[in-house]
Design a protein around this motif. Structure first.
Motif, PDB file in Angstrom:
ATOM      1  N   TYR A   1       0.192 -11.843  -3.343  1.00 51.11           N
ATOM      2  CA  TYR A   1      -0.129 -10.528  -3.882  1.00 51.11           C
ATOM      3  C   TYR A   1       0.614 -10.191  -5.169  1.00 51.11           C
ATOM      4  N   LEU A   2       1.430 -11.107  -5.677  1.00 51.51           N
ATOM      5  CA  LEU A   2       2.263 -10.804  -6.841  1.00 51.51           C
ATOM      6  C   LEU A   2       1.450 -10.470  -8.080  1.00 51.51           C
ATOM      7  N   ASP A   3       0.324 -11.118  -8.279  1.00 53.98           N
ATOM      8  CA  ASP A   3      -0.473 -10.879  -9.479  1.00 53.98           C
ATOM      9  C   ASP A   3      -1.070  -9.472  -9.496  1.00 53.98           C
ATOM     10  N   ASN A   4      -1.245  -8.856  -8.343  1.00 58.55           N
ATOM     11  CA  ASN A   4      -1.742  -7.477  -8.261  1.00 58.55           C
ATOM     12  C   ASN A   4      -0.630  -6.580  -7.693  1.00 58.55           C
ATOM     13  N   LEU A   5       0.506  -6.638  -8.349  1.00 57.83           N
ATOM     14  CA  LEU A   5       1.723  -5.998  -7.829  1.00 57.83           C
ATOM     15  C   LEU A   5       1.569  -4.489  -7.671  1.00 57.83           C
ATOM     16  N   THR A   6       1.023  -3.821  -8.666  1.00 55.75           N
ATOM     17  CA  THR A   6       0.926  -2.359  -8.616  1.00 55.75           C
ATOM     18  C   THR A   6       0.039  -1.900  -7.471  1.00 55.75           C
ATOM     19  N   GLU A   7      -1.091  -2.599  -7.278  1.00 54.46           N
ATOM     20  CA  GLU A   7      -2.018  -2.201  -6.220  1.00 54.46           C
ATOM     21  C   GLU A   7      -1.479  -2.528  -4.829  1.00 54.46           C
ATOM     22  N   ASN A   8      -0.510  -3.430  -4.760  1.00 53.19           N
ATOM     23  CA  ASN A   8       0.029  -3.856  -3.459  1.00 53.19           C
ATOM     24  C   ASN A   8       1.543  -3.634  -3.391  1.00 53.19           C
ATOM     25  N   ALA A   9       1.974  -2.477  -3.909  1.00 53.53           N
ATOM     26  CA  ALA A   9       3.413  -2.221  -4.042  1.00 53.53           C
ATOM     27  C   ALA A   9       4.141  -2.302  -2.706  1.00 53.53           C
ATOM     28  N   GLN A  10       3.590  -1.688  -1.653  1.00 58.65           N
ATOM     29  CA  GLN A  10       4.294  -1.685  -0.375  1.00 58.65           C
ATOM     30  C   GLN A  10       4.372  -3.081   0.232  1.00 58.65           C
ATOM     31  N   VAL A  11       3.305  -3.853   0.050  1.00 57.20           N
ATOM     32  CA  VAL A  11       3.308  -5.239   0.541  1.00 57.20           C
ATOM     33  C   VAL A  11       4.407  -6.041  -0.156  1.00 57.20           C
TER      34      VAL A  11
ATOM     35  N   ALA B   1       6.805   1.082 -12.395  1.00 55.32           N
ATOM     36  CA  ALA B   1       5.453   1.614 -12.196  1.00 55.32           C
ATOM     37  C   ALA B   1       5.500   3.033 -11.637  1.00 55.32           C
ATOM     38  N   HIS B   2       6.538   3.369 -10.887  1.00 57.03           N
ATOM     39  CA  HIS B   2       6.676   4.721 -10.335  1.00 57.03           C
ATOM     40  C   HIS B   2       6.992   5.759 -11.407  1.00 57.03           C
ATOM     41  N   ARG B   3       7.307   5.298 -12.611  1.00 52.99           N
ATOM     42  CA  ARG B   3       7.579   6.234 -13.703  1.00 52.99           C
ATOM     43  C   ARG B   3       6.373   7.111 -14.014  1.00 52.99           C
ATOM     44  N   THR B   4       5.188   6.645 -13.685  1.00 47.80           N
ATOM     45  CA  THR B   4       3.978   7.416 -13.979  1.00 47.80           C
ATOM     46  C   THR B   4       3.656   8.425 -12.870  1.00 47.80           C
ATOM     47  N   LEU B   5       4.402   8.396 -11.782  1.00 47.80           N
ATOM     48  CA  LEU B   5       4.144   9.259 -10.633  1.00 47.80           C
ATOM     49  C   LEU B   5       4.947  10.550 -10.741  1.00 47.80           C
ATOM     50  N   PRO B   6       4.627  11.559  -9.931  1.00 50.80           N
ATOM     51  CA  PRO B   6       5.403  12.801  -9.943  1.00 50.80           C
ATOM     52  C   PRO B   6       6.880  12.548  -9.661  1.00 50.80           C
TER      53      PRO B   6
ATOM     54  N   HIS C   1      18.709   7.140 -14.042  1.00 54.30           N
ATOM     55  CA  HIS C   1      19.641   8.239 -13.821  1.00 54.30           C
ATOM     56  C   HIS C   1      19.110   9.578 -14.327  1.00 54.30           C
ATOM     57  N   THR C   2      18.088   9.523 -15.199  1.00 59.06           N
ATOM     58  CA  THR C   2      17.527  10.766 -15.716  1.00 59.06           C
ATOM     59  C   THR C   2      16.483  11.386 -14.794  1.00 59.06           C
ATOM     60  N   VAL C   3      16.072  10.675 -13.756  1.00 55.45           N
ATOM     61  CA  VAL C   3      15.072  11.211 -12.825  1.00 55.45           C
ATOM     62  C   VAL C   3      15.722  12.312 -11.990  1.00 55.45           C
ATOM     63  N   GLU C   4      15.189  13.491 -12.085  1.00 56.48           N
ATOM     64  CA  GLU C   4      15.769  14.637 -11.393  1.00 56.48           C
ATOM     65  C   GLU C   4      15.755  14.421  -9.879  1.00 56.48           C
ATOM     66  N   GLY C   5      16.906  14.635  -9.271  1.00 52.92           N
ATOM     67  CA  GLY C   5      17.011  14.509  -7.825  1.00 52.92           C
ATOM     68  C   GLY C   5      17.285  13.096  -7.334  1.00 52.92           C
TER      69      GLY C   5
END
Length: 336
Positions: free
Chosen positions: A73-83, A111-116, A160-164
């Protein structure tokens, strides 16, 4: 995916479940057991008293499955993040120097940088917990892994700049709950102490005005730690580094701290009749090469004890040779 993993290996599914059930849930140690059949109800792994016990054979089988899943699943890493997170947790538990697995976890964090913001913070906290689980373990390869310590540094540098994500006291937490625990489990842990120097020098996200108070606090903490671990040369070396290279803007404050630390360590060494070379080298470093009036009295006492050691200890013994050479070096310093 869980059903597929279980089909491949029950050990993989069991270990992934155990690790994920403890994310952000407090401390967890790990023991890899050669034969756990007489200790554990399950032959797949079990958490007892905050310790994850894993039979070595079960971990090996879980690793084989994890590696297969990871590269599938490495080639589709973003779509299979939890795996990818699940499989790399087992890979790094088995092989802490698996750089490809560590880098895949970095890519997921990026990739989580684009999330809330709350999801970014949650990912970072869980990643830091998992990393702490490995570097504070009693397993030497994990505890002293350059890959794992670099990964922790990378996480804090980049997020470190991510709030919380980090508390205002994150640096103190890193020192007390990560670095010193790791150093206690395995003495002379170069990578742990190198990471600690980075924390002290960089302090990303912290108010620079708080550095002096933090330096004082850590110096006191380190003195207590070193006096409880007198043979750990890395600890004494770090304490000297703190005292000499991170002084207070007010020279008298720094010199008083240096004098008080030197006096307390010297009294402790004499009271306990300690012969640890690393301790006496530390005293030489902070007391031997200074002309400060504030340090004068304790320095004189230190030199008198060096003279006694040179004359009274067996000729050629490690500490006698050290005392002789130290007095020569200090004499040359004073002659300049």
């Amino acid at each position: 995916m869980a059903a597929e993993a279980a089909e491949f290996s029950p050990e993989y599914a069991a270990l992934v479940h155990l690790i994920n059930s403890r994310l952000s849930a407090g401390p967890l140690d790990i023991q890899i057991l050669p034969d756990a059949s007489f200790l554990l109800e399950s032959t797949l792994g079990e958490i007892i008293n905050n310790t994850l016990g894993v039979p070595k054979a079960a971990l090996a089988r879980a690793f084989l499955t994890a590696r297969r899943i990871f590269f599938k699943y490495l080639d589709n890493l973003t779509e299979n993040a939890q795996v990818i997170l699940d499989s790399t947790s087992i890979i790094l538990l088995f092989d802490p120097e698996h750089i490809t697995a560590a880098n895949a976890r970095k890519r997921i964090c990026l990739a989580h940088r684009t999330l809330p913001q709350p999801e970014q913070a949650k990912r970072l906290k869980e990643e830091l917990w998992f990393n702490k689980f490995l570097v504070t373990s009693k397993l030497k390869r994990h505890n002293k892994s350059p890959t794992l310590w670099f990964h922790r540094k990378w996480l804090i540098e980049n997020f470190h700049t991510v709030e919380g994500a980090l508390s205002p006291k994150w640096a103190e937490y890193e020192v007390e709950e990560v670095i010193l625990i790791s150093a206690e489990h395995h003495p002379k842990n170069y990578y742990a102490w190198d990471y600690m120097r980075w924390v002290i020098k960089s302090r990303p996200g912290l108010d620079p005005r708080s550095s002096q108070g933090m330096n004082m606090q850590i110096s006191h903490l380190m003195q207590k730690w070193c006096m409880a671990h007198t043979s750990d040369s890395s600890g004494w070396s770090f304490l000297a580094w703190m005292l000499l290279l991170h002084p207070n803007p007010d020279p008298r404050v720094s010199q008083n701290l240096q004098a008080n630390t030197g006096a307390e360590v010297l009294d402790f060494a004499l009271m306990m009749n300690l012969k640890n070379l690393s301790l006496w080298k530390f005293l030489q470093e902070i007391l031997g090469f200074t002309n400060s009036e504030i340090i004068h009295d304790v320095r004189f006492e230190y030199l008198m004890n060096l003279s006694e050691m040179r004359g009274n200890l067996p000729p050629g013994s490690t500490l006698q040779v050290f005392a002789r050479k130290s007095l020569i070096a200090i004499g040359e310093y004073e002659a300049i």
